[in-house]
Design a protein around this motif. Structure first.
Motif, short mmCIF file in Angstrom:
data_model
loop_
_atom_site.label_atom_id
_atom_site.label_comp_id
_atom_site.label_asym_id
_atom_site.label_seq_id
_atom_site.Cartn_x
_atom_site.Cartn_y
_atom_site.Cartn_z
N PHE A 82 25.66 7.52 52.88
CA PHE A 82 24.92 6.32 52.55
C PHE A 82 24.28 5.76 53.82
CE2 PHE A 82 28.38 6.74 49.53
CZ PHE A 82 27.72 6.62 48.30
N LEU A 83 22.96 5.85 53.90
CA LEU A 83 22.22 5.35 55.06
C LEU A 83 21.64 3.98 54.74
CD1 LEU A 83 20.80 5.71 57.86
CD2 LEU A 83 18.84 6.60 56.55
N ASP A 84 21.99 2.98 55.56
CA ASP A 84 21.40 1.66 55.47
C ASP A 84 20.37 1.52 56.59
OD1 ASP A 84 23.47 1.28 53.63
OD2 ASP A 84 24.77 0.34 55.13
N PHE A 85 19.18 1.07 56.27
CA PHE A 85 18.16 0.81 57.29
C PHE A 85 17.38 -0.43 56.90
CE2 PHE A 85 16.19 3.52 54.12
CZ PHE A 85 14.91 3.00 53.95
N LYS A 86 16.81 -1.07 57.91
CA LYS A 86 16.10 -2.33 57.68
C LYS A 86 14.63 -2.19 58.06
CE LYS A 86 16.49 -7.29 58.77
NZ LYS A 86 17.27 -8.30 59.54
N HIS A 87 13.77 -2.65 57.17
CA HIS A 87 12.33 -2.59 57.42
C HIS A 87 11.66 -3.77 56.74
CE1 HIS A 87 8.15 -0.75 56.96
NE2 HIS A 87 8.37 -0.80 58.28
N GLU A 88 10.80 -4.43 57.48
CA GLU A 88 10.08 -5.60 56.99
C GLU A 88 11.02 -6.65 56.42
OE1 GLU A 88 7.05 -4.16 54.33
OE2 GLU A 88 5.81 -3.39 55.98
N GLY A 89 12.13 -6.83 57.12
CA GLY A 89 13.06 -7.90 56.79
C GLY A 89 14.04 -7.60 55.66
N LYS A 90 13.99 -6.40 55.08
CA LYS A 90 14.88 -6.07 53.98
C LYS A 90 15.70 -4.82 54.30
CE LYS A 90 11.95 -8.05 50.33
NZ LYS A 90 11.26 -7.79 49.05
N VAL A 91 16.94 -4.81 53.81
CA VAL A 91 17.83 -3.68 54.02
C VAL A 91 17.77 -2.76 52.80
CG1 VAL A 91 20.21 -2.94 54.42
CG2 VAL A 91 19.34 -5.02 55.51
N HIS A 92 17.64 -1.49 53.05
CA HIS A 92 17.56 -0.48 51.98
C HIS A 92 18.66 0.56 52.20
CE1 HIS A 92 13.52 -2.16 51.22
NE2 HIS A 92 13.41 -2.14 52.54
N THR A 93 19.05 1.22 51.12
CA THR A 93 20.08 2.24 51.21
C THR A 93 19.62 3.53 50.57
OG1 THR A 93 21.83 0.58 51.11
CG2 THR A 93 22.47 2.84 50.64
N ALA A 94 19.76 4.63 51.29
CA ALA A 94 19.45 5.96 50.77
C ALA A 94 20.75 6.73 50.68
CB ALA A 94 18.47 6.68 51.68
N ALA A 95 20.98 7.42 49.56
CA ALA A 95 22.23 8.14 49.34
C ALA A 95 21.98 9.64 49.18
CB ALA A 95 22.93 7.60 48.10
N PHE A 96 22.88 10.43 49.77
CA PHE A 96 22.78 11.89 49.73
C PHE A 96 24.13 12.48 49.34
CE2 PHE A 96 19.88 10.27 52.89
CZ PHE A 96 18.70 11.00 52.72
N THR A 97 24.11 13.59 48.64
CA THR A 97 25.31 14.39 48.41
C THR A 97 25.17 15.66 49.24
OG1 THR A 97 25.57 13.56 46.14
CG2 THR A 97 26.71 15.60 46.70
N VAL A 98 26.18 15.95 50.04
CA VAL A 98 26.16 17.16 50.88
C VAL A 98 27.49 17.87 50.74
CG1 VAL A 98 24.57 16.13 52.54
CG2 VAL A 98 27.02 15.97 52.93
N ARG A 99 27.50 19.15 51.08
CA ARG A 99 28.73 19.94 51.05
C ARG A 99 29.04 20.44 52.44
NH1 ARG A 99 26.72 22.40 45.81
NH2 ARG A 99 27.77 21.22 44.17
N ALA A 100 30.28 20.30 52.84
CA ALA A 100 30.74 20.81 54.13
C ALA A 100 31.56 22.06 53.87
CB ALA A 100 31.58 19.77 54.86
N GLY A 101 31.18 23.16 54.53
CA GLY A 101 31.89 24.41 54.31
C GLY A 101 32.37 24.99 55.62
N GLY A 102 33.23 26.01 55.54
CA GLY A 102 33.77 26.62 56.74
C GLY A 102 32.76 27.46 57.48
N ALA A 103 31.85 28.10 56.74
CA ALA A 103 30.83 28.93 57.37
C ALA A 103 29.63 28.09 57.73
CB ALA A 103 30.42 30.05 56.42
N ALA A 104 28.81 28.61 58.64
CA ALA A 104 27.60 27.89 59.04
C ALA A 104 26.71 27.70 57.84
CB ALA A 104 26.86 28.67 60.13
N ALA A 105 26.15 26.49 57.72
CA ALA A 105 25.29 26.17 56.59
C ALA A 105 23.99 26.95 56.72
CB ALA A 105 25.01 24.67 56.56
N GLU A 106 23.35 27.16 55.59
CA GLU A 106 22.07 27.88 55.58
C GLU A 106 21.07 27.16 56.47
OE1 GLU A 106 18.57 29.14 52.39
OE2 GLU A 106 20.46 28.24 51.71
N GLY A 107 20.45 27.88 57.39
CA GLY A 107 19.45 27.28 58.26
C GLY A 107 20.02 26.64 59.50
N GLU A 108 21.35 26.59 59.64
CA GLU A 108 21.95 25.95 60.81
C GLU A 108 21.76 26.82 62.02
OE1 GLU A 108 26.11 23.76 62.11
OE2 GLU A 108 25.99 24.92 60.26
N THR A 109 21.39 26.22 63.14
CA THR A 109 21.15 26.94 64.37
C THR A 109 22.17 26.55 65.41
OG1 THR A 109 19.72 25.29 65.41
CG2 THR A 109 18.68 26.80 63.84
N ALA A 110 22.08 27.20 66.56
CA ALA A 110 23.04 26.93 67.63
C ALA A 110 22.54 25.86 68.59
CB ALA A 110 23.33 28.22 68.40
#
Length: 332
Positions: free
Chosen positions: A291-319
């Protein structure tokens, strides 16, 4: 900042699963409702997530290598820790009624704590989340002289919630704590699944894109970029001492992760958008809501994401390592 899920309706003797509800009250910060649109086209880990340096940044253990390291303990799973207890004076509410949500932080002697350090512009941060993680509230209650915290809340839907108190006592060598307690609400409930994983979220006309992947036992950079009408937002305003505030909760037990912003307003290097970077370490594999809270033009907004954490490197993950600014991150 640093296993099925059971949600019980009070009216059903706390025996039903998967309920959704939301709270509205004075002093409420950002809000995510179960009706918020969720985009499912992208996969977690798209792009080229950056990795943090071996130091882990902001006190988190972890290395940039692929092997898992010991993860920092998750918060919010205990009602008592470090000699302090979250005493929830309002453990249940009736749906559709505005009620003062009251609680007290008590020390080892049983007395109410009345002195707290100010962190991220507040003495205490209160998070209320439904057990299905569709609903999220970041609240800032008021503390009375006797140590009782309160805030008016209306919860129109029945279900189970977790209440998190994030604070640091005003005491020498005291550490930040996140204590958690269950809250039940009576009334009809509507079961909802956790939203599908996505790296794009829309809120109040803004689009936020996530680049990065949670890794168990390893610190990683999470980069969130804010745009509106297809244009990057480059004039974010400080909110709680940063250009963004990120909370991560683990689906299943609602473990609370301490996520740390990299840099801060006025440090001479951190820009006010469009990208806000955080360093986070997942304590285990599994599904998480960010849950990301950020403020712009005097108002606070929230963006929500669902992610998965796995033991192997995620697709596209670099070093790649995270930016050096992560070494200057401040705690939650």
């Amino acid at each position: 900042m640093h296993a099925g899920l059971r949600i019980t309706a009070y009216a059903a003797a706390l025996a039903a699963t998967f309920g959704t509800a939301y709270g509205v009250g004075q002093g409420i910060g950002p809000v995510v409702d179960d009706a918020a649109p969720v985009r499912h086209g992208a996969h977690t880990g798209d792009g080229d997530p950056e990795r943090s340096p071996d130091s882990g940044g902001a006190g988190h253990a972890g290395h940039a290598g692929d092997s898992e390291q010991e993860a920092p303990p998750a918060g919010g799973l205990q009602i008592s820790e470090g000699g302090y207890t979250l005493d929830l004076g309002t453990p249940r509410l009736a749906a559709g009624r505005t009620t003062d949500l009251r609680f007290t932080i008590r020390g080892g002697d049983g007395r109410a704590v009345t002195a707290f350090r100010t962190e991220h512009d507040k003495e205490l941060h209160l998070i209320v989340a439904s057990h299905d993680l569709n609903t999220y509230r970041h609240l800032h209650p008021t503390r009375a002289a006797d140590g009782t915290w309160s805030i008016p809340v209306a919860l129109p839907r029945a279900g189970g919630y977790r209440v998190f108190a994030d604070f640091t006592p005003e005491k020498k060598n005291a550490e930040n704590l996140t204590l958690g307690a269950d809250l039940a609400v009576s009334g009809a409930f509507d079961p909802q699944p956790v939203p599908a994983p996505s790296t794009t979220a829309e809120t109040d006309g803004y689009e936020v894109k996530l680049v990065g992947a949670l890794r168990p036992g390893a610190a990683r950079a999470l980069k969130l970029t804010v745009s509106r009408d297809g244009r990057p937002v480059t004039d974010l305003q400080p909110y709680l001492g940063a250009y963004g505030h990120l909370v991560a909760l683990r689906y299943g037990d609602l473990a609370y992760l301490h996520v740390h912003p990299n840099g801060e307003p006025g440090d001479g290097t951190t820009r006010p958008g469009p990208t806000v970077t955080f360093t986070a370490t997942a304590p285990s594999t599994g599904t998480y809501r960010l849950f990301l809270d950020f403020k712009h033009e005097g108002k606070v907004h929230t963006a929500a994401f669902t992610v998965r954490a796995g033991g192997a490197a995620a697709e596209g993950e670099t070093a790649e390592e995270a930016p050096h600014e992560s070494s200057g991150a401040h705690g939650h």
